[in-house]
Write a protein that holds these residues in place. Structure first.
Motif, short mmCIF file in Angstrom:
data_model
loop_
_atom_site.label_atom_id
_atom_site.label_comp_id
_atom_site.label_asym_id
_atom_site.label_seq_id
_atom_site.Cartn_x
_atom_site.Cartn_y
_atom_site.Cartn_z
N HIS A 145 55.22 35.93 -11.65
CA HIS A 145 54.68 35.97 -13.01
C HIS A 145 55.31 37.13 -13.76
N SER A 146 55.52 36.96 -15.06
CA SER A 146 56.17 38.00 -15.86
C SER A 146 55.39 39.31 -15.86
N ILE A 147 54.06 39.23 -15.80
CA ILE A 147 53.26 40.46 -15.76
C ILE A 147 53.49 41.20 -14.45
N GLU A 148 53.61 40.47 -13.36
CA GLU A 148 53.88 41.12 -12.07
C GLU A 148 55.23 41.81 -12.08
N ILE A 149 56.22 41.20 -12.70
CA ILE A 149 57.54 41.83 -12.82
C ILE A 149 57.43 43.12 -13.62
N LEU A 150 56.67 43.09 -14.70
CA LEU A 150 56.47 44.29 -15.52
C LEU A 150 55.77 45.38 -14.73
N VAL A 151 54.82 45.02 -13.89
CA VAL A 151 54.12 46.01 -13.06
C VAL A 151 55.09 46.70 -12.11
N LEU A 175 44.86 42.28 -14.58
CA LEU A 175 45.00 40.95 -15.14
C LEU A 175 45.47 39.91 -14.12
N LEU A 176 46.35 40.30 -13.23
CA LEU A 176 46.96 39.33 -12.31
C LEU A 176 45.95 38.59 -11.44
N PRO A 177 44.95 39.25 -10.84
CA PRO A 177 43.96 38.48 -10.04
C PRO A 177 43.17 37.48 -10.87
N PHE A 178 42.93 37.78 -12.14
CA PHE A 178 42.16 36.85 -12.98
C PHE A 178 42.96 35.58 -13.28
N ILE A 179 44.27 35.70 -13.42
CA ILE A 179 45.08 34.51 -13.66
C ILE A 179 45.61 33.92 -12.36
N ASP A 180 45.20 34.53 -11.23
CA ASP A 180 45.53 34.00 -9.90
C ASP A 180 47.04 33.82 -9.72
N ARG A 181 47.80 34.83 -10.12
CA ARG A 181 49.25 34.73 -10.01
C ARG A 181 49.87 35.92 -9.28
N TRP A 182 49.06 36.66 -8.53
CA TRP A 182 49.63 37.78 -7.77
C TRP A 182 50.27 37.24 -6.50
#
Length: 406
Positions: free
Chosen positions: A97-103, A271-278
């Motif tokens: 997920h793009s947010i995980e990449i940003l993290v 945010l990632l656990p809420f969208i289940d994309r970690w």
């Protein structure tokens, strides 16, 4: 006696010069903007003391910006290139997920700036009286990057980058509302043209209608309109973030980047656990790309800091348009995506507005510096100017030698 001089040629050619000698026999040249000291080692210096390879290398690196015309602009271009490479990696790492990449990027980015903050003994929590501004800058910057990274996946890279580039429009709006700054005619006209450029890129149905030529684009990016909304959100929050950065001029850059990276890691991890994309990254290629995007983030901040040190903010803003050119290159050479005429038209319109705003701001802040900026470009493009400048310096050095010997 040989005197080594470091002189700004612009100042020499436009002003009268004279020499003075202090008590230590150090010679200085008097120009319009002050004294430029020119020293030579005293006779008591131990021979060979400053001739070590390490000292020579350090001296060359320190003097490097003075010998490269438009060094600040080149640094800004390198920073934009790092930013564009990071956006390319976001498009390549589709399994995360793009947010995980940003993290991951901000975790790597946090480490060197945390070390630098501690080593330089900067105020860890920022300057007293500006901590709220620091927090707002971190929050708005985090929202801006999250929405931009998500938009990269939902629309063409060029379109997302171009809409994000419209942030100067929102800087003008926020400056008018929050800082009570007046809006000039140039800002108003470029703002209107920027909005037109965004409309051209978004291709609303009520203006362009539905055509069969867009079938491939719809298949590739079925959520294009969501991406456009996210890009606009990123531009708005980026503009607000820049307003807060104006208030943080006394806060060291490492402190700002450190806290921005930390806030992004915290918000992204929540945010990632809420969208289940970690997802735990796997494979050597994935880890290398994550490392690369972190390094790109570090160098982006580094080159931007260097650019602002040697150049004003106006010309630096012009170089942001180079990101659109790189985005077009990535789309055509790596993703083999067709480039639509609306993307080219919108990108040309918005990038032109950014250039006009930046040059206008640079001229308003300091007309003399604006002309020197073009002078450095001429030095870079026409080597014969450098030879003429060098002859001026040599003439002044010879006159100093004669006066000293007499």
């Amino acid at each position: 006696m040989k005197i080594v001089t470091n002189i700004l040629v612009d100042d020499i050619t436009k002003s009268n010069t004279k020499t003075t000698t202090d008590n230590n026999n150090n010679i200085s040249i008097q120009v319009d903007n002050g004294l430029i000291p020119t020293t030579q080692p005293s006779s008591s210096t131990t021979p060979g003391h400053n001739k070590s390879p390490v000292n020579g290398m350090v001296a060359k690196l320190v003097a490097l910006p003075e010998h490269i015309p438009a060094f600040g602009l080149f640094s800004a271009l390198f920073g934009v290139t790092m930013f564009s490479l990071a956006s390319l990696i976001v498009k390549l790492l589709t399994e995360l997920h793009s947010i995980e990449i940003l993290v991951f990027r901000c975790v790597i980015q946090f480490v060197p700036y945390f070390i630098l903050t501690v080593h330089k003994k900067h105020p860890f929590f920022g300057i007293v009286g500006h901590r709220l501004d620091l927090g707002l800058r971190c929050l708005s910057g985090t929202i801006s990057m999250i929405t931009l990274y998500m938009a990269y996946r939902l629309m063409p890279l060029t379109d997302a980058s171009t809409i994000y580039l419209s942030s100067p429009l929102f800087v003008t709006i926020f400056a008018y509302i929050l800082l009570k700054e007046k809006v000039t005619i140039v800002q108003a006209l470029t703002g209107i043209l920027t909005i037109v450029g965004v409309f051209i890129i978004s291709k609303p149905v009520f203006l362009f209608g539905e055509t069969n030529d867009d079938s491939n684009a719809v298949d590739i990016y079925p959520n294009r309109m969501t991406g456009i909304i996210l890009s606009i959100t990123g531009a708005v929050t980026s503009g607000y973030s820049l307003i807060n950065l104006r208030k943080l001029r006394s806060t060291p850059v490492p402190v700002i980047v450190m806290w921005y990276s930390m806030v992004t890691v915290v918000i992204g991890s929540v945010l990632l656990p809420f969208i289940d994309r970690w997802i735990l990254p796997y494979g050597l290629t994935t880890w290398l790309l994550l490392l690369a995007i972190g390094i790109a983030g570090v160098f982006n901040q580094l080159f931007l800091t260097l650019a602002l040190k040697y150049e004003s903010a106006g010309p630096i803003s012009v170089t942001r348009s180079f990101n659109i050119v790189l985005s077009f290159i990535w789309e055509v050479t790596i993703f083999y995506e067709p480039v639509e005429w609306t993307s080219i038209a919108g990108a040309g319109l918005i990038s032109s507005c950014v250039v006009i705003i930046a040059l206008n701001k640079c001229y308003q802040e300091n007309p003399e510096k604006f002309q020197k900026f073009y002078g450095r470009l001429l030095l870079c493009c026409k080597p014969q100017y450098r030879s003429e400048s060098d002859s001026i310096v040599d003439t002044i050095s010879e006159s100093i030698d004669k006066q000293t010997n007499n």
